[in-house]
Design a protein around this motif. Structure first.
Motif, short mmCIF file in Angstrom:
data_model
loop_
_atom_site.label_atom_id
_atom_site.label_comp_id
_atom_site.label_asym_id
_atom_site.label_seq_id
_atom_site.Cartn_x
_atom_site.Cartn_y
_atom_site.Cartn_z
N GLU A 124 0.27 0.97 -5.56
CA GLU A 124 0.40 0.89 -7.02
C GLU A 124 1.82 0.48 -7.34
O GLU A 124 2.77 0.95 -6.71
CB GLU A 124 0.11 2.26 -7.64
N ARG A 125 1.92 -0.41 -8.29
CA ARG A 125 3.25 -0.81 -8.76
C ARG A 125 3.63 0.14 -9.86
O ARG A 125 3.02 0.16 -10.91
CB ARG A 125 3.23 -2.24 -9.27
N THR A 126 4.63 0.96 -9.64
CA THR A 126 4.93 2.02 -10.61
C THR A 126 5.60 1.47 -11.84
O THR A 126 5.39 1.97 -12.94
CB THR A 126 5.81 3.10 -9.96
N ASP A 127 6.43 0.47 -11.67
CA ASP A 127 7.13 -0.09 -12.82
C ASP A 127 6.59 -1.50 -13.08
O ASP A 127 6.72 -2.37 -12.22
CB ASP A 127 8.64 -0.13 -12.52
N PRO A 128 5.97 -1.72 -14.25
CA PRO A 128 5.35 -3.02 -14.48
C PRO A 128 6.34 -4.17 -14.49
O PRO A 128 5.95 -5.32 -14.33
CB PRO A 128 4.67 -2.86 -15.84
N ASP A 129 7.62 -3.88 -14.69
CA ASP A 129 8.57 -4.99 -14.79
C ASP A 129 9.28 -5.30 -13.47
O ASP A 129 10.04 -6.25 -13.39
CB ASP A 129 9.62 -4.70 -15.88
N THR A 130 9.06 -4.45 -12.49
CA THR A 130 9.69 -4.73 -11.20
C THR A 130 8.66 -5.38 -10.29
O THR A 130 7.53 -4.93 -10.20
CB THR A 130 10.15 -3.43 -10.51
N PHE A 131 9.08 -6.42 -9.66
CA PHE A 131 8.20 -7.08 -8.70
C PHE A 131 8.83 -6.94 -7.33
O PHE A 131 9.69 -7.73 -6.95
CB PHE A 131 8.00 -8.55 -9.07
N PRO A 132 8.45 -5.89 -6.62
CA PRO A 132 9.14 -5.59 -5.38
C PRO A 132 8.81 -6.60 -4.29
O PRO A 132 7.70 -7.12 -4.23
CB PRO A 132 8.60 -4.22 -4.99
N THR A 133 9.79 -6.86 -3.46
CA THR A 133 9.52 -7.65 -2.26
C THR A 133 9.87 -6.78 -1.07
O THR A 133 10.85 -6.03 -1.12
CB THR A 133 10.37 -8.93 -2.21
N ALA A 134 9.10 -6.82 -0.05
CA ALA A 134 9.34 -5.94 1.08
C ALA A 134 8.65 -6.49 2.32
O ALA A 134 7.78 -7.35 2.24
CB ALA A 134 8.81 -4.54 0.79
N THR A 135 9.08 -5.94 3.45
CA THR A 135 8.41 -6.26 4.71
C THR A 135 7.80 -4.96 5.22
O THR A 135 8.44 -3.92 5.19
CB THR A 135 9.41 -6.80 5.72
N PHE A 136 6.55 -5.01 5.63
CA PHE A 136 5.87 -3.81 6.08
C PHE A 136 5.58 -3.91 7.57
O PHE A 136 5.05 -4.92 8.03
CB PHE A 136 4.53 -3.65 5.35
N ALA A 137 5.91 -2.85 8.28
CA ALA A 137 5.50 -2.79 9.68
C ALA A 137 4.06 -2.28 9.70
O ALA A 137 3.75 -1.28 9.05
CB ALA A 137 6.40 -1.83 10.44
N CYS A 138 3.19 -2.97 10.39
CA CYS A 138 1.78 -2.61 10.35
C CYS A 138 1.30 -2.13 11.72
O CYS A 138 1.65 -2.71 12.75
CB CYS A 138 0.93 -3.81 9.97
N THR A 139 0.52 -1.07 11.71
CA THR A 139 -0.08 -0.57 12.94
C THR A 139 -1.56 -0.33 12.69
O THR A 139 -1.92 0.21 11.65
CB THR A 139 0.56 0.76 13.37
N MET A 140 -2.37 -0.70 13.63
CA MET A 140 -3.79 -0.47 13.49
C MET A 140 -4.15 0.76 14.29
O MET A 140 -3.81 0.87 15.47
CB MET A 140 -4.53 -1.70 14.03
N ARG A 141 -4.82 1.73 13.64
CA ARG A 141 -5.25 2.94 14.35
C ARG A 141 -6.76 2.99 14.38
O ARG A 141 -7.41 2.67 13.39
CB ARG A 141 -4.73 4.18 13.61
N PHE A 142 -7.29 3.44 15.50
CA PHE A 142 -8.75 3.43 15.62
C PHE A 142 -9.20 4.31 16.77
O PHE A 142 -8.38 4.80 17.55
CB PHE A 142 -9.25 2.01 15.85
N ILE A 143 -10.52 4.51 16.84
CA ILE A 143 -11.11 5.23 17.96
C ILE A 143 -11.92 4.24 18.78
O ILE A 143 -12.73 3.48 18.23
CB ILE A 143 -12.04 6.36 17.45
N VAL A 144 -11.69 4.23 20.08
CA VAL A 144 -12.39 3.28 20.94
C VAL A 144 -13.54 3.97 21.65
O VAL A 144 -13.40 5.09 22.14
CB VAL A 144 -11.45 2.72 22.02
N LYS A 145 -14.68 3.31 21.68
CA LYS A 145 -15.80 3.82 22.47
C LYS A 145 -16.32 2.70 23.35
O LYS A 145 -16.40 1.55 22.93
CB LYS A 145 -16.93 4.31 21.56
N GLU A 146 -16.70 3.07 24.56
CA GLU A 146 -17.28 2.08 25.47
C GLU A 146 -18.70 1.76 24.99
O GLU A 146 -19.36 2.62 24.40
CB GLU A 146 -17.39 2.66 26.88
N CYS A 147 -19.14 0.56 25.25
CA CYS A 147 -20.52 0.27 24.89
C CYS A 147 -21.11 -0.74 25.85
O CYS A 147 -20.39 -1.37 26.64
CB CYS A 147 -20.63 -0.26 23.45
N ASP A 148 -22.41 -0.89 25.78
CA ASP A 148 -23.11 -1.87 26.62
C ASP A 148 -23.02 -3.22 25.92
O ASP A 148 -23.47 -3.37 24.79
CB ASP A 148 -24.58 -1.41 26.75
#
Lengths: 185, 931
Positions: free
Chosen positions: B766-790
Motif C-alpha cells: 500500500e502506498r501510504t502517502d498519495p503524493d510520494t512515489f517511492p522507488t526501491a529495490t527489493f530482494a526477493c526470495t521464494m519460499r515453498f514446500i517441496v514434495k517428490e512426485c511421479d
C-alpha cells in the motif's frame, strides 16, 4: 509435433452423392486428439463443408480445417479418412485404401450407395476391422475382407419336424427383410 | 435414407425370440449401428435395454452373428449402463481354444468395456494373445493394450516383453483360420505385417521414458547392432512399412538431442530415404528436413527424393512432397531451389492444395528474375480456377509485392488484369488490398495504383469494397500531385451509387477539402460538390456533407477530426463498450472515452501488417491451407476497417492492451487484490526475469500500479518433473527503508505448483502517502514446500510431507517508470507548447557506459516507461539523436519527454532530458528515473 503414438485417424466418414451422411465414426480415444467435432452439429457442418470442397475434385487429398483428409469417390459414395495433420500422408492413404478395397471385395467390386446399404452389416464390420478407435488395425484389403463374416442363415436351428412350416415363415421373413431394405433407398 | 429410429427399436424384439434367428438379428444389429453412426441420439435408457436384449444373443453359436454382437457391444458401451455385465461371456470367448470363436474380436470388445480395476484378472490372457501366432489376435491384443495404456499405465507397463516378442515374431503365416464357422472362409495371409506396427507402437509407449531402451530398439532394427541380430535367428528387420515409419520417428526423437549420435542419425536417415517403400522414404526425408541444425548439404538427398515425388502420378505423394518442401522453404529456401522447375509445373495441378503449396513455396524460393515468369504463368490459369484459390493467389502476390518492390509494374498489371475478371467478394477484396499495399509501400507506383482503384469502383458490385476504396482514396489522394483527378471519380459515386457508397464518397471528398495540401481553388470546388450533397435523399449522406462543410471552415475542428493521426486502441475500445453495454449501472452515465488508450495510426498499421504476415505465414506453412477460420481472420483484419485491432488482438495475444486486459481479469479474480480498483492504472509492459535461463524455476515479475497500491505479480514455472511445490510465496525485502511510503498488505501464495504448469503469486504494497512515489529495490526470495512426485502422473507420493525450501531470486526494481502509462498522445508538439515551461524539468546526463545511441535510447525508453514516438527508437545518425516520448503518469497526467543525445567514442553518450507535464512534481520524478 511428431505423432509418436499410433493414433492416426480422427474420423472415418462415408457420404452419399448429395453430401448426406451414410456412416460416420469419430474417434476420441487418442491422448492428443483435438476436442473438436464433439457434437453432431459440428460434425455435420464439417462434413458438409468438406463435401462441397471435394465433390468435384478428382484428387485424393486435401488439408481442411487443420486436418489432413484423404478421400476416395466410388460411384455415388464418398469415403473420407480424417487424419492427424502431422501424420504421414502415405500411411493414411494406405489405411483408407485398405478399407475401401476391403469393402469393395465384400461387395463384389460393386460399391454404390444401394449395395452399401444392402450389406450394411459387412460394411460396418469391415470398418471395425480396418480401424480400431483411431488406430489402423489392418491395411491389407484381403485380410479385412476375410475377417468379416458373411451372413449366416436363420434356418440353422430348423428341426425336421416343423420343416415345412418353418421354411415358409423364413421365406416370408426374408422377403419382408428384402422389402424393408428396398424401402430404405 | 429414411430408416426410422423407433421402428428399428421396435424390431429389436427379434432378439428375444427363440430359437434365435442369427441372420435377422445380424441385419437388425447392423441397422442399429447404422443409426448410431448416422448420428441419431440414443438415450441411456434405450441403449441399456437394447444392450441387455443383445446379450441374449450370446446363446446363439452362429459366428456371423457373434461378430456383429461384439461390435454392437463396443458401440453401445459408451452410451449404455452396466456394460460390465458381459465381461464373463467375452472372457469365455477370448480364452476359447475352439476355432469357432472370433477371439480377436472378443479381445477388442472385452478391452473396450473392461474397467481398469478388473484388468489384472484378464491380464494373463491378453499377454498370451499378444504372442499368439495368428496376426489378427496378436494385433487385437496389442492395440487393446495401447488403448488401455492411457487408463491403466501400471498394468500395461508389465507387457513389454510380450510386445517385444510380438515385434520379433516371425510367425508370418496366418494361423489356422479362426473365422470358419457357418460362412466358411479360406486363410488369407496378411501382406501388411501390421502386427509389427502395433507391437512397436506398444513397446515404445511402454519404454518411452527409458532412453537407452528406445535407442537399443532403433539400433536393433537399423542393422547397426550386430549382436542382437543373431538373437532372433535372422536379421531383425521390420517387414511393415508402417512400423518402419514409426521407427524413423523414434530414432529422431531419441537421437536428435545427443550430439554424439548426430552422425549416426544422419546416416540412418540417409539410408531410410532410399528405402523401397515410399512411405518410409517420405517419412525419413521429412524427418531430415525438420532436424534442428540441418545443413544445406545434408538436405541434398532428402530434397532430391522429394523432388522425385513431386512428379508422382499420385496426388497424395505430390501433396506430401510439396508440403514438406514448403515447410522447409521457410528455413532453408536455398535448399529447395533445385525443385523450382518441378514446382512451377505444379502450379496448375488438379489438386488445389498442391497447387497452392507450390505457389506459396515458390514465393519463398523464387528470385527477382523468376517473378516475371511466375506471374505470366499465373495469369494464364486465373480464369480457370475457383474463387477461393484465386484469393490465395492474390494474397500470395501481395506478399511478393513486399518482397520485390522493384517489380511493381508487373504486379500491378497482373492485379489490375484479374480485377477486371469475374470474381467473388473475397477474391476482389484480396486483390484491392494487394493494390493498396503497393500504393502504400512503393511510392513510384502510387498514382498508377490509385488509377486502377478508381477504375475498379467505376464498376464494382460490392458496396463494401467501394467504401473501402473510397476511404483509401480519401487517405492517399490528397497528397498526390493531381488530386482533382480522383475527385471526379469520387463524385461520380455520389451521383450513381447507393446510400452507403454515397456516404463514404462524401467523407472522402471532405478529406480532400480539409487536406493541408489543398489549394484554395480545390477547396472551393470541393465545397461546391459537398453543397450539392446537402440535397441527398439519405440523411446520413446529408449529415456527413453538412459536417464536412462545417469543418472545412473551422481550422480547429478540421485538425481534430480530419488530420488527427491517432486512433483508439480498438481492442480496448471494443472491450470497454461491451462492458458498458452489459452493465445497466454504467449505461446511466456517459461512456468514458478518456479511459481508452490511444495509439498512433502508424502503430495500428504496424499491428495490422504483423497480424497479416503471421496469417500469411500460417498459410505458407501449409498447416492452414484453406482453413475457414484463417480466412475469416484475414477478412476481419482488412475488410472491415472498423474493427481491425479486434481481429489483430485475437491473433496476437502479445498486443499490449490485450495483455493488460488479461492481467486485469486475473487480478480481479483474487478478492484481496480486486479491492484495490477495477483495473490497474499502469501495468508493466515487459515482464522482468528474476531468474537465469535454464534454472530449476523460472520466475517473471510484472508490476501493477493502482491508485493507492502496488501489486507485484510473479509468474512462476516449475521445471522439475519429479517434484511438486506447495505453498509457494515470494517474500520481498526492500533494500533501503521505504516503510514511510510503502506498507506490505497482502501476500497471495500458490497453493500447488506442478511441473510445467505456470502459476502466479502476488505481493501487494500500500502506498501510504498519495503524493510520494517511492522507488526501491527489493530482494526477493521464494519460499515453498517441496514434495517428490511421479513424473508420469504428477501426483505427489503418499506420506511425503515434503520439506521447506527457499530459493533466492534476483532483485525486483520499482522505478518511476513503473508509474507511467505508455500512451500515445496525438500532436505531442502542440501539447509540448501548451504545457509550457511551468511544468518543465530539465537535466543533462553523462552516460559513459553506453557504446551506441541505439543502446542508450532503448534503455532510456525502458526506464521512462513511456511510449516512443515515430522514429524515436531508430536513430538515423550515429553521433546525435533526438527522441520524443509520451505517456500518462498514473494513467492520468499527460507527460511529454524530449531527449537529445550525442555520442562520442571514449566519453559515451551525453543526454539532455527535458520533461514537461501537467504537474511540475511529476516532471521531476520522471527526470529522476534516469539517474
Amino acid at each position: 509435433m511428431t505423432n509418436l503414438s499410433l493414433y492416426t485417424a480422427n474420423a472415418t466418414v462415408m457420404l452419399d452423392s448429395e453430401g448426406n451422411r451414410l456412416i460416420a465414426k469419430y474417434y476420441h480415444r487418442g491422448q492428443q486428439q483435438s476436442q473438436s467435432y464433439k457434437t453432431l452439429k459440428d460434425q455435420r457442418k464439417f462434413e458438409g463443408e468438406l463435401f462441397s470442397k471435394t465433390r468435384k475434385s478428382s484428387s485424393e487429398i486435401i488439408m481442411y480445417d487443420g486436418q489432413t483428409v484423404l478421400f476416395k469417390n466410388v460411384n455415388d459414395v464418398y469415403f473420407y479418412l480424417i487424419g492427424n495433420p502431422e501424420e504421414n500422408e502415405l500411411l493414411l492413404s494406405s489405411v483408407l485404401n485398405g478399407f475401401v478395397e476391403g469393402v469393395s471385395i465384400l461387395l463384389k467390386h460393386n460399391i454404390d450407395k444401394r449395395s452399401l446399404l444392402d450389406n450394411l452389416d459387412m460394411v460396418v464390420l469391415a470398418l471395425d476391422e480396418a480401424i480400431d478407435d483411431g488406430i489402423a488395425l489392418e491395411t491389407d484389403p484381403n485380410v479385412i475382407a476375410s475377417n468379416v463374416s458373411k451372413r449366416g442363415t436363420d434356418t440353422i436351428d430348423v428341426s425336421l419336424s416343423n420343416l415345412n412350416e418353418q421354411t415358409l415363415i423364413d421365406a416370408y421373413n426374408q422377403a419382408k427383410e428384402r422389402f424393408n431394405l428396398a424401402l430404405l433407398r | 435414407m429414411n430408416l426410422d429410429h423407433s421402428a428399428v427399436l421396435q424390431e429389436a424384439r427379434v432378439f428375444n425370440q427363440t430359437p434365435i434367428r442369427p441372420r435377422q438379428s445380424r441385419v437388425l444389429l447392423a441397422k442399429i449401428l447404422f443409426l448410431i453412426y448416422r448420428g441419431d441420439n440414443m438415450s441411456t435408457n434405450v441403449a441399456t435395454n437394447l444392450f441387455f436384449s443383445i446379450t441374449k444373443l450370446f446363446q446363439s453359436k452362429d459366428m456371423s452373428l457373434r461378430q456383429m454382437v461384439y461390435l454392437a457391444i463396443k458401440e453401445l458401451s459408451t452410451i449404455s449402463e452396466d456394460v460390465i455385465m458381459v465381461t464373463s461371456s467375452l472372457m469365455k470367448d477370448m480364452q476359447s481354444k475352439s476355432e469357432m470363436t472370433y477371439r480377436a474380436n472378443a479381445i477388442r470388445a472385452l478391452c473396450k468395456i473392461v474397467d481398469p480395476s478388473m484388468l489384472p484378472g484378464i491380464e494373463r490372457f491378453i499377454k498370451a494373445a499378444m504372442v499368439e501366432k495368428s496376426p489378427s489376435i496378436a494385433s487385437a491384443a496389442l492395440v487393446s493394450g495401447l488403448h488401455l495404456f492411457g487408463e491403466a499405465k501400471d498394468v500395461v507397463r508389465r507387457w513389454g516383453n510380450e510386445a517385444n516378442e510380438a515385434l520379433n515374431n516371425k510367425g508370418l503365416s496366418q494361423g489356422p483360420s479362426f473365422f470358419g464357422g457357418a460362412a466358411g472362409q479360406s486363410q488369407v495371409v496378411s501382406t501388411s505385417n501390421i502386427v509389427q506396427y502395433h507391437a512397436i507402437g506398444l513397446l515404445y509407449a511402454i519404454r518411452q521414458h527409458d532412453r537407452m531402451a528406445v535407442l537399443k530398439l532403433v539400433q536393433t532394427f537399423s542393422g547397426q547392432n550386430k549382436s542382437s541380430s543373431w538373437l532372433g535367428g535372422s536379421n531383425a528387420t521390420l517387414r511393415s512399412s508402417m512400423a518402419q515409419v514409426m521407427l524413423v520417428r523414434y530414432a529422431v526423437r531419441v537421437m536428435e538431442g545427443d550430439p554424439s549420435l548426430q552422425g549416426q542419425l544422419h546416416a540412418l536417415l540417409e539410408e531410410w530415404i532410399r528405402h523401397r517403400s515410399d512411405m518410409v522414404s517420405l517419412e525419413a526425408a521429412r524427418a531430415m528436413c525438420q532436424l534442428r541444425d540441418v545443413t544445406g548439404k545434408q538436405l541434398t538427398s532428402a530434397v532430391s527424393a522429394l523432388q522425385v515425388f513431386l512428379s508422382s502420378p499420385r496426388p497424395t505423394v505430390r501433396f506430401a512432397a510439396i508440403r514438406t518442401l514448403s515447410t522447409l522453404a521457410r528455413t532453408h529456401a536455398e535448399a529447395v531451389q533445385p525443385c523450382n522447375v518441378d514446382m512451377e509445373g505444379l502450379i496448375t495441378d488438379a489438386n488445389r492444395s498442391v497447387a497452392t503449396l507450390a505457389i506459396t513455396t515458390l514465393l519463398k524460393t523464387g528470385n527477382e528474375a523468376s517473378v516475371d515468369r511466375l506471374m505470366k504463368q499465373m495469369q494464364g490459369f486465373m480464369t480457370e480456377i475457383s474463387d477461393e484459390f484465386k484469393t490465395i493467389v492474390a494474397e500470395a502476390v501481395r506478399s511478393l509485392c513486399r518482397k520485390f518492390p522493384a517489380k511493381h509494374s508487373v504486379f500491378l498489371a497482373f492485379l489490375a488484369g484479374v480485377l477486371r475478371d469475374e470474381g467473388g467478394f473475397e477474391f476482389k477484396r484480396a486483390a484491392i488490398e494487394a493494390i493498396m499495399d503497393l500504393a502504400k509501400h512503393v511510392p513510384e507506383c502510387k498514382e498508377a495504383a490509385l488509377a486502377h482503384l478508381c477504375e475498379f469502383i467505376e464498376d464494382c458490385e460490392f458496396s463494401k469494397l467501394s467504401v473501402r476504396v473510397l476511404h483509401f482514396l480519401g487517405e492517399e489522394g490528397p497528397h498526390t500531385a493531381r488530386p482533382t483527378m480522383y475527385i471526379r471519380h469520387i463524385y461520380n459515386r455520389v451521383v450513381l451509387e447507393n446510400a452507403i457508397v454515397r456516404a463514404a464518397a462524401v467523407s472522402a471528398l471532405a478529406k480532400f477539402g480539409a487536406s493541408p495540401s489543398a489549394d484554395p481553388a480545390l477547396q472551393r470546388s470541393v465545397r461546391v460538390l459537398l453543397r450539392r450533397c446537402l440535397d441527398d435523399r439519405e440523411d446520413e449522406v446529408r449529415d456527413r456533407a453538412a459536417w464536412a462543410l462545417r469543418i472545412t471552415d473551422d481550422g480547429d475542428a478540421r485538425d481534430k477530426y480530419v488530420r488527427d493521426d491517432s486512433t483508439f486502441a480498438l481492442a480496448v475500445l471494443e472491450r470497454k463498450l461491451v462492458e458498458y453495454c452489459a452493465s445497466p449501472a454504467a449505461s446511466a452515465a456517459r461512456f468514458n472515452f478518456e479511459a481508452v488508450p490511444r495509439i498512433s495510426r502508424a502503430q495500428e498499421e504496424e499491428t495490422r501488417s504483423r497480424v497479416r504476415m503471421e496469417t500469411m505465414d500460417a498459410v505458407l506453412t501449409g498447416s492452414a491451407v484453406s482453413t475457414p477460420a484463417q480466412h475469416r481472420l484475414g477478412a476481419r483484419d482488412t475488410s472491415e476497417p472498423s474493427t481491425p485491432a479486434a481481429g489483430g488482438a485475437a491473433a496476437a495475444p502479445v498486443d499490449v492492451f490485450e495483455q493488460q486486459a488479461q492481467y486485469a481479469s486475473k487480478l480481479n479474480a483474487i478478492p484481496e487484490l480486486a479491492a484495490f480498483g477495477a483495473q490497474p492504472l499502469v501495468s508493466s509492459q515487459k515482464p522482468a526475469e528474476l531468474t537465469e535461463a535454464e534454472t530449476e524455476y523460472v520466475v517473471r515479475c510484472i508490476k501493477h500500479v493502482y491508485e493507492g497500491h502496488i501489486v507485484f505479480q510473479f509468474d512462476i514455472t516449475n521445471t522439475i518433473s519429479e517434484q511438486v511445490m506447495e505453498q509457494v510465496e515470494v517474500s520481498m525485502e526492500p533494500e533501503e527503508d521505504v516503510s514511510d511510503a510503502l506498507q506490505p498488505v497482502v501476500v497471495v501464495p500458490i497453493p500447488e505448483l506442478r511441473y510445467d504448469e505456470p502459476a502466479t503469486a502476488y505481493v501487494a504494497y500500500e502506498r501510504t502517502d498519495p503524493d510520494t512515489f517511492p522507488t526501491a529495490t527489493f530482494a526477493c526470495t521464494m519460499r515453498f514446500i517441496v514434495k517428490e512426485c511421479d513424473p508420469a502422473t504428477g501426483e505427489p507420493e503418499e506420506g511425503d510431507d515434503g520439506f521447506e525450501d527457499e530459493y533466492s531470486l534476483e532483485a525486483a526494481d520499482l522505478g518511476a517508470g513503473d508509474f507511467m502509462q505508455a500512451t500515445y498522445i496525438p500532436d505531442s508538439h502542440t501539447l509540448w507548447e501548451t504545457l509550457g515551461q511551468a511544468g518543465e524539468a530539465v537535466e543533462t546526463f553523462a552516460l559513459a557506459n553506453f557504446d551506441s545511441i541505439e543502446e542508450c535510447v532503448e534503455r532510456v525508453c525502458e526506464l521512462l516507461g513511456m511510449c516512443p514516438l515515430e522514429g524515436a527508437l531508430k536513430p538515423t545518425s550515429k553521433a546525435a539523436h533526438q527522441a520524443v516520448f509520451t505517456g500518462k503518469w498514473m494513467g492520468a497526467t499527460r507527460t511529454v519527454a524530449r531527449t537529445r543525445m550525442t555520442y562520442q567514442k571514449g566519453s559515451g553518450v551525453t543526454m539532455e532530458l527535458a520533461v514537461r507535464s501537467e504537474d511540475q512534481g511529476v516532471s521531476e520524478l520522471v527526470v529522476s528515473s534516469i539517474a
